[in-house]
Design a protein around this motif. Structure first.
Motif, PDB file in Angstrom:
ATOM      1  N   TYR A 345       0.826  -1.214   0.000  1.00  0.00           N
ATOM      2  CA  TYR A 345       0.000   0.000   0.000  1.00  0.00           C
ATOM      3  C   TYR A 345       0.862   1.267   0.000  1.00  0.00           C
ATOM      4  CZ  TYR A 345      -4.517  -2.358   0.949  1.00  0.00           C
ATOM      5  OH  TYR A 345      -5.677  -3.100   0.861  1.00  0.00           O
ATOM      6  N   TYR A 346       1.953   1.271   0.766  1.00  0.00           N
ATOM      7  CA  TYR A 346       2.838   2.438   0.798  1.00  0.00           C
ATOM      8  C   TYR A 346       3.503   2.646  -0.568  1.00  0.00           C
ATOM      9  CZ  TYR A 346       2.175   2.985   5.813  1.00  0.00           C
ATOM     10  OH  TYR A 346       1.630   3.205   7.049  1.00  0.00           O
ATOM     11  N   ASP A 347       3.910   1.549  -1.217  1.00  0.00           N
ATOM     12  CA  ASP A 347       4.483   1.649  -2.566  1.00  0.00           C
ATOM     13  C   ASP A 347       3.445   2.170  -3.557  1.00  0.00           C
ATOM     14  OD1 ASP A 347       6.930   0.733  -1.708  1.00  0.00           O
ATOM     15  OD2 ASP A 347       6.573  -1.357  -2.285  1.00  0.00           O
ATOM     16  N   LEU A 348       2.205   1.733  -3.390  1.00  0.00           N
ATOM     17  CA  LEU A 348       1.105   2.177  -4.253  1.00  0.00           C
ATOM     18  C   LEU A 348       0.952   3.699  -4.185  1.00  0.00           C
ATOM     19  CD1 LEU A 348      -1.629   1.546  -5.854  1.00  0.00           C
ATOM     20  CD2 LEU A 348      -2.702   1.522  -3.605  1.00  0.00           C
ATOM     21  N   GLU A 349       0.966   4.228  -2.974  1.00  0.00           N
ATOM     22  CA  GLU A 349       0.779   5.676  -2.802  1.00  0.00           C
ATOM     23  C   GLU A 349       1.903   6.459  -3.477  1.00  0.00           C
ATOM     24  OE1 GLU A 349      -0.337   8.850   0.735  1.00  0.00           O
ATOM     25  OE2 GLU A 349      -0.348   6.699   1.138  1.00  0.00           O
ATOM     26  N   LYS A 350       3.123   5.944  -3.389  1.00  0.00           N
ATOM     27  CA  LYS A 350       4.249   6.611  -4.058  1.00  0.00           C
ATOM     28  C   LYS A 350       4.044   6.660  -5.569  1.00  0.00           C
ATOM     29  CE  LYS A 350       7.873   5.275  -0.776  1.00  0.00           C
ATOM     30  NZ  LYS A 350       9.002   4.349  -0.599  1.00  0.00           N
ATOM     31  N   LYS A 351       3.555   5.552  -6.131  1.00  0.00           N
ATOM     32  CA  LYS A 351       3.363   5.473  -7.580  1.00  0.00           C
ATOM     33  C   LYS A 351       2.302   6.449  -8.076  1.00  0.00           C
ATOM     34  CE  LYS A 351       4.875   0.882  -8.971  1.00  0.00           C
ATOM     35  NZ  LYS A 351       4.586  -0.184  -9.931  1.00  0.00           N
ATOM     36  N   LEU A 352       1.391   6.830  -7.194  1.00  0.00           N
ATOM     37  CA  LEU A 352       0.280   7.690  -7.608  1.00  0.00           C
ATOM     38  C   LEU A 352       0.660   9.158  -7.732  1.00  0.00           C
ATOM     39  CD1 LEU A 352      -2.678   6.039  -5.680  1.00  0.00           C
ATOM     40  CD2 LEU A 352      -2.302   6.073  -8.139  1.00  0.00           C
ATOM     41  N   GLY A 353       1.876   9.511  -7.378  1.00  0.00           N
ATOM     42  CA  GLY A 353       2.376  10.834  -7.720  1.00  0.00           C
ATOM     43  C   GLY A 353       2.190  11.938  -6.705  1.00  0.00           C
ATOM     44  N   GLY A 354       1.780  11.619  -5.510  1.00  0.00           N
ATOM     45  CA  GLY A 354       1.695  12.649  -4.473  1.00  0.00           C
ATOM     46  C   GLY A 354       0.481  13.552  -4.577  1.00  0.00           C
ATOM     47  N   LYS A 355       0.479  14.581  -3.756  1.00  0.00           N
ATOM     48  CA  LYS A 355      -0.679  15.476  -3.637  1.00  0.00           C
ATOM     49  C   LYS A 355      -0.753  16.478  -4.788  1.00  0.00           C
ATOM     50  CE  LYS A 355      -0.700  15.453   1.441  1.00  0.00           C
ATOM     51  NZ  LYS A 355      -0.634  16.297   2.639  1.00  0.00           N
ATOM     52  N   GLY A 356      -1.925  17.123  -4.890  1.00  0.00           N
ATOM     53  CA  GLY A 356      -2.064  18.278  -5.773  1.00  0.00           C
ATOM     54  C   GLY A 356      -2.677  18.036  -7.133  1.00  0.00           C
TER      55      GLY A 356
END
Length: 374
Positions: A345-356
């Motif tokens: 899940y943590y790797d998934l969030e990184k792949k999604l490109g962050g906020k904004g």
């Protein structure tokens, strides 16, 4: 400037509303007219149709409601013609939106698409229409940029996933307050997210609730969809240990130990809340057989698609039954399995490109229009 947005589902309403808020930061005099839902209405502007009147799911249901769909397309074209927006922003919902986009381009309107149709999953031929009728595309999944640019030579903007902003902005409720609000006990919570349309909820809930007696140490809570009335769920919450929570899905996920989730955007929301989940899906036999022949994907959940591996279990059609659901739910309640899933899940969030995502998209839309008017 005048903005016309078209969103046809609950997720589109969420992302459309956040995009509208970001547009206002860039263009304080922005005027909105839209097809959407309650969240977009809260931002401001005029609603033409609520997405509750637009949500037709599956091949058979679309055919049965073809007259209504064609009537809505006619209404939309007429409404755009009268409103004369500076730009039309299409939010997902491709069956309807691409028809309007083709017409709108011919009429000389600017056409921007936020949240790409999933043509990488099926109907890849739609790329021809997109190239002809869409001025700018904003994609939210990392693999979509190479799909469009490398495979189809169509430049797009990867802006990150707007769910990251929506979830990080969520004000978490305290466990005690949530339990008091809904008359809950101290057992850990298993969330049930059965979807947003009546058709799919009816198909999903019966099987999802069949495992309750197998897990007496947990309480099960159904996340009621904003598009449905609480009374719709009454037949499903007669079992002891089953509760219904309306319009508080993020509060529910923030406090849940595990979740059973119907395939769709909710699978990604659940993962971003770091809740171990089992992804479920069951459609009509005819729709499923058609889908099997036209969809070319290894996975159905966004979590597995983005990670390109089976992070979460997927129970589809005949595999979505009491026995297999019990097995998979048992697995994600195990500490080791949960720890492995959390790392993914943590790797998934990184792949999604962050906020904004919303801010980036709004900036690009407003900048593009301003530059074209100079």
């Amino acid at each position: 400037m005048k903005y016309y947005l078209i969103a046809g589902e609950a997720s589109g309403d969420l992302h459309g509303a956040n995009l509208m808020k970001s547009i206002i930061k860039e263009d304080p005099d922005a005027e909105f007219r839209f097809w959407g839902g309650d969240l977009m209405q809260q931002v401001g502007g005029s609603i033409v149709k609520h997405y509750r009147e637009l949500a037709f799911m599956g091949f058979i249901e679309v055919i049965l409601n073809l007259f209504t769909i064609l009537k809505n397309i006619k209404l939309c074209k007429e409404d755009i013609t009268v409103y004369k927006p500076d730009v039309i922003i299409f939010v997902d919902y491709p069956g309807f939106n691409l028809r309007i986009a083709k017409w709108a381009k011919q009429q000389g309107f600017r056409t921007h698409y936020y949240i790409s149709p999933q043509i990488w999953a099926w109907k890849e031929g739609r790329i021809k229409s997109i190239k002809k009728c869409i001025d700018a595309m904003y994609v939210i999944l990392p693999f979509e940029k190479p799909f469009y640019e490398d495979k189809h030579n169509f430049p797009v903007n990867f802006v990150g996933h707007p769910l990251i902003d929506a979830i990080s902005d969520h004000q978490q409720i305290s466990p005690d307050t949530f339990k008091k609000q809904h008359d809950l006990d101290d057992r850990q919570i298993i969330a049930i997210l059965p979807g947003s349309r009546k058709q799919e909820i009816k198909k999903m809930l019966e099987v999802m609730l069949s495992v309750i007696d197998d897990f007496p140490d947990y309480q099960f809570i159904i996340a009621g969809a904003p598009s449905q009335e609480p009374e719709f769920y009454t037949p499903f919450i007669k079992k002891e240990g089953v509760h219904l929570v309306m319009n508080q899905t993020y509060d529910l996920l923030s406090l849940s130990n595990a979740a059973l989730v119907t395939s769709g955007t909710a699978t990604l929301e659940t993962a971003l809340f770091k809740v171990p989940e089992v992804v479920c899906y069951k459609g009509s036999s005819i729709s499923y057989q058609i889908a099997k022949r036209v969809i070319n994907l290894d996975y159905i959940s966004l979590v597995n698609l983005i990670m390109d591996k089976p992070v979460v279990a997927e129970l589809i059609q005949s595999d979505f039954n009491h026995k297999k659901l019990k097995e998979e739910l048992t697995k994600i309640l195990d500490d080791y399995k949960r720890a492995v899933m959390f790392l993914d899940y943590y790797d998934l969030e990184k792949k999604l490109g962050g906020k904004g995502a919303s801010d980036k998209t709004a900036n690009l839309i407003v900048e593009t229009i301003n530059n074209s008017q100079e």
